[in-house]
Design a protein around this motif. Structure first.
Motif, mmCIF file in Angstrom:
data_model
loop_
_atom_site.group_PDB
_atom_site.id
_atom_site.type_symbol
_atom_site.label_atom_id
_atom_site.label_comp_id
_atom_site.label_asym_id
_atom_site.label_seq_id
_atom_site.Cartn_x
_atom_site.Cartn_y
_atom_site.Cartn_z
ATOM 1 N N THR A 1 70.562 14.081 27.374
ATOM 2 C CA THR A 1 71.868 14.657 26.488
ATOM 3 C C THR A 1 72.080 15.502 27.662
ATOM 4 O OG1 THR A 1 70.687 16.785 25.669
ATOM 5 C CG2 THR A 1 71.142 14.131 24.762
ATOM 6 N N GLU A 2 73.247 16.462 27.651
ATOM 7 C CA GLU A 2 73.495 17.417 28.672
ATOM 8 C C GLU A 2 72.449 18.027 28.559
ATOM 9 O OE1 GLU A 2 75.960 20.683 27.174
ATOM 10 O OE2 GLU A 2 75.843 21.576 29.052
ATOM 11 N N ARG A 3 71.530 18.980 28.035
ATOM 12 C CA ARG A 3 70.436 19.580 27.539
ATOM 13 C C ARG A 3 69.074 18.941 28.352
ATOM 14 N NH1 ARG A 3 70.729 25.487 26.787
ATOM 15 N NH2 ARG A 3 72.976 25.948 27.036
ATOM 16 N N ARG B 1 64.659 19.904 26.789
ATOM 17 C CA ARG B 1 65.423 20.964 26.906
ATOM 18 C C ARG B 1 65.494 22.153 27.513
ATOM 19 N NH1 ARG B 1 69.716 22.735 22.819
ATOM 20 N NH2 ARG B 1 69.910 24.807 22.839
ATOM 21 N N GLN C 1 74.537 16.076 21.572
ATOM 22 C CA GLN C 1 73.316 16.497 21.928
ATOM 23 C C GLN C 1 72.091 16.613 21.195
ATOM 24 O OE1 GLN C 1 74.129 20.789 20.998
ATOM 25 N NE2 GLN C 1 76.664 20.788 21.462
#
Ligand code: FES
Length: 348
Positions: A44-46, A105, A181
């Motif tokens: 995911t983005e993080r 994360r 997310q």
């Protein structure tokens, strides 16, 4: 200041283990292995997934569901130490992987996760501990409820795979802000089928955990991993429904690090001053300075690192699960707890 008897005896046992091995001339088993990043993948983005292999190319050992490893990284002196759950294969069955899979994360102002995202590339060398299991899944339960919040899915995924493979009854509630997310949603849907419920708080709000527990079959045992607030809420919901505490088992991540953390200094009895940065723990800082310490879980669960406090110019910020009552005034677990002031005098 004396350490309470229970903790004292643990410390003595740990010290004896080391000194007996030294006396017999036995090599102390090195807790850490030389490892290398094999691949990385953006989830995911993080959140980024890393596959970690042994530096010598040997297959790494299998790990039980719920296990985690300690990762040491950050260049000379391995300036960071962090814990990550081992996820294992992403499909059910008897697939064996010769590497360890973790997902990290990127947290705001958490230097360790930023460093990992930025600098851990295929070929990067690091040190990893052997698997440690402080969140063990019971082999036989009439029914299991798995609850994950955000990146807390990592040990829960391993548990779900174990339950699917062993054909044990379970349900899994996976809570996050929105699917985009949340890591591994598709893999979990394939693996768990109707046993999986994904709750997106941006659309549905925060799930009613009391209602979730109330809907479980009798004799369900719950395993939860995620933000501490979610774990507290589940424990409270269980208490309200008269669940005995043993029926709710939990794993907390990142209790040691919060965005608002500030650096401070620790003064030892010999006068040495050790700086504790915002993104590290007292324990890590002391180890980095060559101070003798005891630690095991490194996340406020075992009590081995509990240390007497001589004084502090602010308040003690306890972040463990064990220090309670009067003890909180004069001792702290240095693996995760901090202070709000500038100077902490420890009985070390
Ligand atoms: S090492 Fe276990 S509580 Fe600190």
């Amino acid at each position: 200041m004396p350490v309470p008897p229970r903790l004292g005896s643990i410390r003595i046992k740990a010290a004896r283990f080391g000194s007996e091995a030294r006396r017999k001339g036995e090599p102390m088993q090195d807790k850490y292995l030389d490892a290398v990043v094999l691949t990385r993948r953006t989830l995911t983005e993080r959140i980024t997934e890393f596959l970690i292999g042994a530096a010598d190319g040997q297959a790494l050992s299998l790990a039980e569901a719920g296990s985690h490893i300690e990762l040491r990284f950050g260049g000379a002196g391995d300036r960071f130490l962090r814990h990550y759950s081992l996820i294992g294969p992403l499909t059910a069955g008897t697939v064996r992987e010769p590497f360890w899979r973790i997902a990290v994360r990127r947290e705001d102002r958490a230097r360790g996760s930023h460093f990992i995202h930025r600098h851990l590339l295929p070929g990067t060398r690091l040190r990893v501990s052997r698997p440690i299991n402080a969140f063990r899944l019971a082999r036989r339960q009439p029914h299991t409820l798995l609850v994950a919040g955000g990146i807390g899915i990592t040990p829960i995924l391993a548990m779900a795979r174990s339950l699917v493979t062993r054909q044990q009854a379970f349900s899994l509630l996976y809570v996050g802000v929105e699917k985009a997310q949340m890591a591994y949603v598709e893999e979990l849907a394939t693996m768990c089928g109707p046993s999986l419920t994904v709750a997106e708080t941006s659309r549905q709000g925060v799930p009613d955990l009391k209602a979730v527990l109330a809907a479980q079959p009798a004799d369900t045992t719950a395993y939860v991993c995620g933000p501490s607030g979610m774990i507290e809420d589940l424990i409270k919901a269980g208490a309200a429904l008269n669940w005995v505490p043993e029926r709710i088992r939990f794993e907390i991540f990142n209790t040691a690090h919060r965005p608002e953390d500030q650096p401070f200094e620790v003064r030892l009895k010999d006068g040495r001053i050790v700086r504790v940065g915002a993104g590290t723990t007292i324990l890590d800082a002391l180890e980095g300075a060559g101070v003798d310490t005891y630690a095991d879980c490194r996340r406020g669960e075992c009590g081995l690192c509990t240390t007497a406090v001589l004084s502090c110019d602010g308040a003690l910020d306890h972040r463990d699960r064990i220090c309670s009552g009067e003890d909180r005034a004069h001792q702290m677990t240095i693996c995760c707890s901090r202070i709000t002031g500038h100077l902490l005098n420890l009985d070390l």
